[in-house]
Scaffold this motif. Structure first.
Motif, mmCIF file in Angstrom:
data_model
loop_
_atom_site.group_PDB
_atom_site.id
_atom_site.type_symbol
_atom_site.label_atom_id
_atom_site.label_comp_id
_atom_site.label_asym_id
_atom_site.label_seq_id
_atom_site.Cartn_x
_atom_site.Cartn_y
_atom_site.Cartn_z
ATOM 1 N N HIS A 106 -3.118 7.176 -4.974
ATOM 2 C CA HIS A 106 -2.071 8.106 -5.368
ATOM 3 C C HIS A 106 -0.676 7.566 -5.005
ATOM 4 O O HIS A 106 -0.401 7.299 -3.837
ATOM 5 N N GLY A 107 0.180 7.402 -5.991
ATOM 6 C CA GLY A 107 1.550 6.950 -5.750
ATOM 7 C C GLY A 107 1.706 5.446 -5.654
ATOM 8 O O GLY A 107 2.814 4.922 -5.770
ATOM 9 N N VAL A 108 0.606 4.747 -5.443
ATOM 10 C CA VAL A 108 0.681 3.301 -5.218
ATOM 11 C C VAL A 108 0.961 2.575 -6.535
ATOM 12 O O VAL A 108 0.453 2.955 -7.585
ATOM 13 N N ILE A 109 1.821 1.537 -6.460
ATOM 14 C CA ILE A 109 2.091 0.738 -7.661
ATOM 15 C C ILE A 109 1.748 -0.726 -7.375
ATOM 16 O O ILE A 109 1.603 -1.114 -6.214
ATOM 17 N N GLY A 110 1.629 -1.517 -8.426
ATOM 18 C CA GLY A 110 1.413 -2.957 -8.255
ATOM 19 C C GLY A 110 -0.020 -3.319 -7.927
ATOM 20 O O GLY A 110 -0.954 -2.516 -8.144
ATOM 21 N N PRO A 111 -0.211 -4.522 -7.381
ATOM 22 C CA PRO A 111 -1.563 -5.068 -7.186
ATOM 23 C C PRO A 111 -2.448 -4.206 -6.273
ATOM 24 O O PRO A 111 -3.673 -4.241 -6.400
ATOM 25 N N ALA A 112 -1.828 -3.440 -5.367
ATOM 26 C CA ALA A 112 -2.640 -2.657 -4.439
ATOM 27 C C ALA A 112 -3.464 -1.589 -5.155
ATOM 28 O O ALA A 112 -4.420 -1.051 -4.592
ATOM 29 N N ARG A 113 -3.108 -1.301 -6.405
ATOM 30 C CA ARG A 113 -3.921 -0.338 -7.162
ATOM 31 C C ARG A 113 -5.316 -0.884 -7.449
ATOM 32 O O ARG A 113 -6.218 -0.152 -7.828
ATOM 33 N N GLU A 114 -5.449 -2.216 -7.311
ATOM 34 C CA GLU A 114 -6.766 -2.836 -7.545
ATOM 35 C C GLU A 114 -7.594 -2.843 -6.262
ATOM 36 O O GLU A 114 -8.773 -3.159 -6.282
ATOM 37 N N TRP A 115 -6.954 -2.561 -5.126
ATOM 38 C CA TRP A 115 -7.703 -2.562 -3.862
ATOM 39 C C TRP A 115 -8.628 -1.347 -3.818
ATOM 40 O O TRP A 115 -8.281 -0.285 -4.327
ATOM 41 N N PRO A 116 -9.773 -1.494 -3.151
ATOM 42 C CA PRO A 116 -10.650 -0.321 -3.039
ATOM 43 C C PRO A 116 -10.034 0.743 -2.124
ATOM 44 O O PRO A 116 -9.318 0.411 -1.178
ATOM 45 N N THR A 117 -10.309 1.997 -2.448
ATOM 46 C CA THR A 117 -9.804 3.079 -1.594
ATOM 47 C C THR A 117 -10.770 3.304 -0.429
ATOM 48 O O THR A 117 -11.916 2.868 -0.471
ATOM 49 N N ALA A 118 -10.293 3.988 0.600
ATOM 50 C CA ALA A 118 -11.137 4.271 1.765
ATOM 51 C C ALA A 118 -11.854 5.602 1.556
ATOM 52 O O ALA A 118 -11.207 6.614 1.270
ATOM 53 N N SER A 119 -13.146 5.594 1.690
ATOM 54 C CA SER A 119 -13.927 6.820 1.516
ATOM 55 C C SER A 119 -14.049 7.543 2.853
ATOM 56 O O SER A 119 -13.716 6.993 3.907
ATOM 57 N N LYS A 120 -14.546 8.745 2.768
ATOM 58 C CA LYS A 120 -14.773 9.510 3.987
ATOM 59 C C LYS A 120 -15.714 8.746 4.915
ATOM 60 O O LYS A 120 -15.505 8.690 6.129
ATOM 61 N N ASN A 121 -16.710 8.135 4.311
ATOM 62 C CA ASN A 121 -17.671 7.370 5.106
ATOM 63 C C ASN A 121 -16.989 6.201 5.824
ATOM 64 O O ASN A 121 -17.233 5.946 6.999
ATOM 65 N N ASP A 122 -16.102 5.487 5.105
ATOM 66 C CA ASP A 122 -15.374 4.358 5.721
ATOM 67 C C ASP A 122 -14.612 4.836 6.958
ATOM 68 O O ASP A 122 -14.597 4.177 8.000
ATOM 69 N N SER A 154 0.805 -1.221 0.000
ATOM 70 C CA SER A 154 0.000 0.000 0.000
ATOM 71 C C SER A 154 0.842 1.278 0.000
ATOM 72 O O SER A 154 0.290 2.364 0.048
ATOM 73 N N CYS A 155 2.165 1.139 -0.059
ATOM 74 C CA CYS A 155 3.043 2.317 0.072
ATOM 75 C C CYS A 155 2.695 3.384 -0.972
ATOM 76 O O CYS A 155 2.560 3.083 -2.156
ATOM 77 N N HIS A 156 2.555 4.648 -0.530
ATOM 78 C CA HIS A 156 2.212 5.717 -1.467
ATOM 79 C C HIS A 156 3.446 6.440 -1.996
ATOM 80 O O HIS A 156 3.338 7.338 -2.811
ATOM 81 N N ASN A 157 4.622 6.064 -1.496
ATOM 82 C CA ASN A 157 5.843 6.566 -2.137
ATOM 83 C C ASN A 157 6.882 5.444 -2.227
ATOM 84 O O ASN A 157 7.939 5.503 -1.591
ATOM 85 N N PRO A 158 6.541 4.404 -3.032
ATOM 86 C CA PRO A 158 7.378 3.211 -3.088
ATOM 87 C C PRO A 158 8.806 3.471 -3.581
ATOM 88 O O PRO A 158 9.710 2.682 -3.281
ATOM 89 N N HIS A 159 9.024 4.570 -4.278
ATOM 90 C CA HIS A 159 10.367 4.873 -4.773
ATOM 91 C C HIS A 159 11.322 5.250 -3.648
ATOM 92 O O HIS A 159 12.498 5.484 -3.885
ATOM 93 N N THR A 160 10.807 5.314 -2.410
ATOM 94 C CA THR A 160 11.719 5.582 -1.287
ATOM 95 C C THR A 160 12.176 4.280 -0.620
ATOM 96 O O THR A 160 12.924 4.313 0.347
ATOM 97 N N ILE A 161 11.695 3.142 -1.126
ATOM 98 C CA ILE A 161 11.989 1.871 -0.443
ATOM 99 C C ILE A 161 13.418 1.385 -0.733
ATOM 100 O O ILE A 161 14.171 1.036 0.171
ATOM 101 N N GLY A 162 13.793 1.343 -2.009
ATOM 102 C CA GLY A 162 15.054 0.702 -2.393
ATOM 103 C C GLY A 162 16.248 1.649 -2.376
ATOM 104 O O GLY A 162 16.110 2.872 -2.297
ATOM 105 N N ILE A 163 17.433 1.041 -2.434
ATOM 106 C CA ILE A 163 18.668 1.828 -2.534
ATOM 107 C C ILE A 163 19.258 1.550 -3.918
ATOM 108 O O ILE A 163 19.372 0.405 -4.337
ATOM 109 N N CYS A 164 19.616 2.595 -4.597
ATOM 110 C CA CYS A 164 20.096 2.499 -5.980
ATOM 111 C C CYS A 164 21.285 1.538 -6.093
ATOM 112 O O CYS A 164 22.232 1.617 -5.309
ATOM 113 N N ASN A 165 21.211 0.617 -7.095
ATOM 114 C CA ASN A 165 22.345 -0.293 -7.325
ATOM 115 C C ASN A 165 23.136 0.097 -8.572
ATOM 116 O O ASN A 165 23.950 -0.678 -9.065
#
Lengths: 510, 288
Positions: free
Chosen positions: B249-265, B37-48
């Motif tokens: 926003h910012g999410v990549i991969g399978p989590a983009r298929e997950w439903p987002t949380a609404s204000k009501n949720d 679910s990471c919204h800034n996944p480009h901060t996870i790895g270290i450049c090789n």
């Protein structure tokens, strides 16, 4: 005559304007049938070409653009002309002011300055509870918005933390009216943090008040003081501004071949023409119009000697970017240190020009430099020294980029920070930003919060829902809605991050 | 001179969502979780330094110099094409910053700041730098009014926390899930150390805020919400809880298929927390 008849007919039959609004536009058309104040050929040409702009003030200046009466005169002495005795309590004082406002002219025909209200009303508040005060101020506020519906109308409060200032802030946040616009004058040595916090919390609620750097403004004026009016113009109280003309720096840059050519030849040349335009308009007002025979002068509400001439500039961003292109530099205004530096250099040159050029009739014999907020018909030119819409950096970087300009613009520098809606969960952030910006030397702090219905069109307020309604041809009782609608349609102002409408005046029918 | 250096993904002069007041935020590069679910996944790895991003840059801001990817910020248009080209969630635009460089930035803007927050990535992977930086801030007369915060996933061990806490004013702690298996699924790690960190920070009175990401179908389950309530009650009902809404926003991969949380949720869960006596529940000002 056919064309003018057609236009008058259009105004008379316009389905969106009220009879009063029609009468005003008709009077403007009539004024502009008169010949323009005398101009030499070079100045006329620059005006026609759009290098100079008179903000469509009209062909025959028969009243000053901005009038700032010293309302303490009527509140302490009453008025012989208006047959008013000096008020004895708060109800009478507010009633006196309500009457007075209808006799104060301005470029819009409505008062742009309704006084430093807490200082004016505090002497009448003894013995009143906060709730009583709140009720009276609320009725006063409703009256102002409904009878003088012009967002250029401006009230001032502060710097002391006092019950009237608090009541006004409370009512203003609750009613979220367009009028009056409001400035809180902040002085770190006098104002409490609590009242500044209330003011910045109000910004989150309704994008008002504007916060003025009181010690910095005070230093630019004298003991009779200053007022902030209309779209953040700082002017002498008991006087005002006779006229405001402006120099389009973008057009000056377009006529320049290099930075040197701009700074040493074109800016001085067009800068001088701007003084000629301004002087011609001043002469008409002071020498021909008979304005200064008014009871306002005779009774001492205003003083003929206390009217300045505002020397406005706009299009700094475009000018700097064009000059950067000429030197093959890619850095953009607002984002690049070198580009910003060039901007400061231009501001310094302008301030120096204004400082050394005498202006007949003007307060202290000089004009006052002003970073002008734009009008609704401006296309592809950014107001004042602002950073272009949609390309503003984060608020801290934004403030830092504009900070060095602020001390040059003694009669006001109109800047608007747009803040993300997330700030609603963190009002402390806005408080710190405001306090810090003023401590760093920002002359004024103005912010809009995204998602507020009430937003600024440069300085004046509009309701976005009113613009929507106006565009559906239902008309608006607020004069400035039409300006906001025109500005929104003809410029990119709604692109401003996240959304701010900009542009000060649309003074003719279109 | 202070020699500590940090690998910085991004630095912001203004943030009103990373702790109290206006904060300068330093996002440090690298994370020991791998949340879908990471919204800034480009901060996870270290450049090789594989160089895959170099041809992807349309502005020629990236080059390979002596086997290493080199970044020219002057040419960068911030289009993020390089991030999309990276196969290991790293970021060729990272910069190395010294303690002095961050201090200089703070000094420039300190009048308009309430504090600084070190975020990520997982900030505590560079705990030594954070300790040095915070110590230097507190030793500087112009800067010591700034509060020093860390936004963390809580994976840091207790002895490392003990070294950091004397110079840290507050921690914003994320808890991704209460159920151990769910946490493993969402992050690739157990939540055992996160819960340990939570208790430790609470006891040290440094837990500024507990953050909980509501992902419909995962973390909004009644059992999860119940466990969250119990956890907060055990810490004290005055504990500040921020509910964040899962967005794409910012999410990549399978989590983009997950439903987002609404204000009501979010409001439903916030209501449940408040009903259970939890006093300070913050919900998003904006739903994107």
């Amino acid at each position: 005559m056919q064309a003018i008849h057609k236009k008058l007919q259009q105004i008379v039959c316009d389905q969106t304007l009220s009879p009063q609004q029609k009468a005003r536009y008709l009077s403007l058309e009539a004024e502009n049938l008169l010949p323009y104040p005398e101009l030499d050929a070079d100045t006329s040409e620059a005006l026609a070409a759009g290098v100079l702009c008179d903000l469509v003030e009209g062909h025959a200046p028969y009243k000053p653009r901005y009038v700032l009466p010293d309302y303490s005169v009527v509140l302490t002495q009453g008025s012989e002309y208006l047959e008013l005795d000096a008020p004895k309590d708060l109800d009478e004082a507010i009633n006196c002011l309500m009457i007075a406002y209808h006799h104060v002219p301005s470029v819009t025909g409505m008062p742009v300055y309704i006084g430093h209200l807490d200082q004016l009303l505090l002497p009448f508040c003894e013995g009143l509870t906060d709730d009583q005060l709140y009720t009276k101020i609320k009725l006063f506020w409703r009256y102002l918005d409904r009878t003088l519906p012009d967002a250029f109308m401006h009230a001032n409060i502060g710097p002391q933390d006092n019950p009237v200032a608090r009541a006004i802030l409370r009512v203003d946040a609750e009613l979220k009216q367009i009028a009056p616009n409001l400035t809180f004058c902040y002085d770190p040595d006098i104002s409490s943090d609590a009242i500044l916090q209330q003011a910045t919390d109000n910004i989150i609620a309704c994008s008002k008040p504007h916060i003025a750097n009181h010690p910095m403004h005070q230093a630019a004026f004298d003991d009779r003081g200053y007022g902030i009016v209309s779209c953040y113009n700082a002017l002498p109280v008991a006087g005002g501004a006779a006229t405001l003309v402006r120099l389009n720096l973008k057009e000056v840059a377009l006529r320049s071949t290099s930075v040197t050519d701009f700074l040493t030849r074109k800016l001085p040349y067009y800068g001088d023409l701007c003084f000629r335009l301004l002087s011609s308009r001043m002469s008409y007002l002071f020498e021909k119009s008979n304005f200064f025979t008014s009871f306002l002068v005779q009774e001492g509400w205003i003083d003929r000697q206390r009217f300045t001439a505002m020397y406005g500039i706009y299009g700094m961003a475009e000018a700097v970017n064009l000059l950067q292109d000429m030197q093959q530099c890619s850095g953009r205004y607002g984002h690049d240190a070198k580009a910003n530096q060039l901007g400061y250099q231009i501001s310094e040159a302008l301030a120096e020009l204004v400082q050394r050029t005498p202006v007949k009739h003007a307060w202290r014999g000089r004009a006052m430099l002003h970073s002008q907020a734009g009008i609704s018909s401006d296309v592809e030119v950014t107001p004042g020294v602002r950073i272009p819409y949609g390309s503003e950096p984060d608020p801290v970087t934004h403030i830092q980029a504009l900070l060095p300009h602020h001390h040059y613009y003694a009669s006001g520098i109109s800047e608007i920070l747009t803040l993300e809606e997330t700030i609603k969960n963190n009002p402390q952030a806005l408080f710190t930003l405001c306090k810090g910006a003023l401590a760093a030397g920002f002359r004024e702090f103005t912010a809009n919060v995204d998602s507020n219905d009430l937003v600024r069109v440069t300085g004046y307020m509009v309701r976005l829902s009113d613009i929507e309604q106006y565009n559906q041809q239902q008309g608006s009782r607020i004069n400035t809605t039409a300006l906001g609608a025109e500005a929104a349609a003809s410029t990119n102002i709604l692109d401003r991050k996240p959304r701010v409408v900009s542009h000060e005046l649309s003074p003719s029918y279109s | 001179m202070n020699s500590a250096q940090a690998t910085v993904s991004k630095i912001l002069n203004y943030s009103c969502v990373d702790g109290p007041g206006n904060r300068l935020v330093v996002f440090l590069q690298g994370c020991n979780f791998n949340c879908s679910s990471c919204h800034n996944p480009h901060t996870i790895g270290i450049c090789n330094h594989c160089g895959d991003c170099v041809p992807a840059c349309p502005h020629k801001a990236l080059t390979v110099l002596e086997g290493k990817v080199s970044f020219d910020p002057q040419q960068c248009d911030q289009c993020d094409a390089c991030l999309r080209a990276c196969s290991i969630n790293a970021n060729p635009m990272v910069q190395t910053m010294s303690v002095e460089a961050v201090l200089a930035r703070l000094t420039e803007h300190h009048l308009m700041l309430d504090g600084i927050t070190l975020s990520g990535g997982e900030a505590t992977l560079q705990a030594h730098f954070i300790g040095q930086l915070f110590k230097a801030i507190k030793a500087d007369a112009r800067l010591r009014h700034l509060s020093c915060f860390i936004d963390s996933n809580g994976q840091l061990g207790s002895s490392a926390w003990q070294r950091l806490l004397p110079v840290t004013d507050g921690v914003l702690l994320d808890i991704k899930a209460l159920d151990a298996d769910l946490h493993q699924t969402l992050t690739g790690r157990s939540n055992q150390r996160v819960l340990q960190s939570l208790r430790l920070l609470h006891q040290a009175d440094k837990l500024h805020e507990l953050r909980y990401l509501v992902i419909p179908g995962f973390t909004d389950r009644p059992s999860e919400v119940h466990a969250l309530v119990e956890l907060v009650q055990s810490l004290g009902t005055a504990t500040q809880v921020r509910l964040n809404a899962f967005q794409h926003h910012g999410v990549i991969g399978p989590a983009r298929e997950w439903p987002t949380a609404s204000k009501n949720d979010i409001e439903i869960i916030a209501g449940q927390l408040r009903q259970q006596g939890i006093e300070r529940v913050i919900t998003p000002a904006v739903y994107i």
